[in-house]
Design a protein around this motif. Structure first.
Motif, PDB file in Angstrom:
ATOM      1  N   GLU A  19       0.617  -1.044  -0.056  1.00  0.00           N
ATOM      2  CA  GLU A  19      -0.131   0.159   0.177  1.00  0.00           C
ATOM      3  C   GLU A  19       0.945   1.221  -0.058  1.00  0.00           C
ATOM      4  O   GLU A  19       0.539   2.166  -0.615  1.00  0.00           O
ATOM      5  N   ILE A  20       1.836   1.368   0.700  1.00  0.00           N
ATOM      6  CA  ILE A  20       2.971   2.532   0.856  1.00  0.00           C
ATOM      7  C   ILE A  20       3.330   2.620  -0.560  1.00  0.00           C
ATOM      8  O   ILE A  20       3.525   3.848  -0.913  1.00  0.00           O
ATOM      9  N   LYS A  24      -0.188   5.147  -0.785  1.00  0.00           N
ATOM     10  CA  LYS A  24      -1.153   5.158   0.457  1.00  0.00           C
ATOM     11  C   LYS A  24      -1.265   6.382   0.779  1.00  0.00           C
ATOM     12  O   LYS A  24      -0.224   7.083   1.271  1.00  0.00           O
ATOM     13  N   PRO A  25      -2.648   7.345   0.761  1.00  0.00           N
ATOM     14  CA  PRO A  25      -2.346   8.662   1.431  1.00  0.00           C
ATOM     15  C   PRO A  25      -2.296   8.890   2.955  1.00  0.00           C
ATOM     16  O   PRO A  25      -1.743   9.792   3.310  1.00  0.00           O
ATOM     17  N   ARG A  26      -2.579   7.891   3.645  1.00  0.00           N
ATOM     18  CA  ARG A  26      -2.344   8.030   5.065  1.00  0.00           C
ATOM     19  C   ARG A  26      -1.561   6.846   5.638  1.00  0.00           C
ATOM     20  O   ARG A  26      -1.705   5.647   5.389  1.00  0.00           O
ATOM     21  N   GLY A  30       4.746   5.925  13.110  1.00  0.00           N
ATOM     22  CA  GLY A  30       5.568   4.847  13.688  1.00  0.00           C
ATOM     23  C   GLY A  30       5.945   3.878  12.644  1.00  0.00           C
ATOM     24  O   GLY A  30       6.981   3.605  12.490  1.00  0.00           O
ATOM     25  N   ARG A  31       4.993   3.336  11.821  1.00  0.00           N
ATOM     26  CA  ARG A  31       5.387   2.365  10.818  1.00  0.00           C
ATOM     27  C   ARG A  31       6.433   2.984   9.730  1.00  0.00           C
ATOM     28  O   ARG A  31       7.076   2.165   9.401  1.00  0.00           O
ATOM     29  N   VAL A  32       5.927   4.253   9.342  1.00  0.00           N
ATOM     30  CA  VAL A  32       6.968   4.873   8.428  1.00  0.00           C
ATOM     31  C   VAL A  32       8.501   4.745   8.820  1.00  0.00           C
ATOM     32  O   VAL A  32       9.346   4.567   8.176  1.00  0.00           O
TER      33      VAL A  32
END
Length: 77
Positions: A19-20, A24-26, A30-32
């Motif tokens: 998705e990234i 993915k717009p949002r 933390g995951r990023v």
């Protein structure tokens, strides 16, 4: 590195990586940051557009994320 390998290294799901990559717009910050760390990358922010954050006068100085959030909380919508 495959998507699966990156997902494992970043402790996220492979679908999240997909998705990234697809824009993915949002995304949870933390995951990023986990994903960037798994890729041996870092994120730097600068406060060029927020005069209150340019304490030194140098717009290229790194900015503290908490300072950015505080400024935005004080700014009326």
């Amino acid at each position: 590195m495959t998507q699966q390998q990156l997902a494992r290294a970043a402790a996220v799901g492979r679908q999240w990586i997909v998705e990234i990559e697809a824009g993915k717009p949002r995304a949870e910050l933390g995951r990023v940051l986990q994903t960037l760390a798994a890729l041996d990358l870092s994120l730097t922010m600068h406060g060029e557009g927020i005069p209150e954050l340019r304490k030194s006068g140098n717009p290229l100085d790194a900015v503290d994320l908490q300072d950015v959030l505080d400024v935005h909380r004080r700014t009326p919508s």
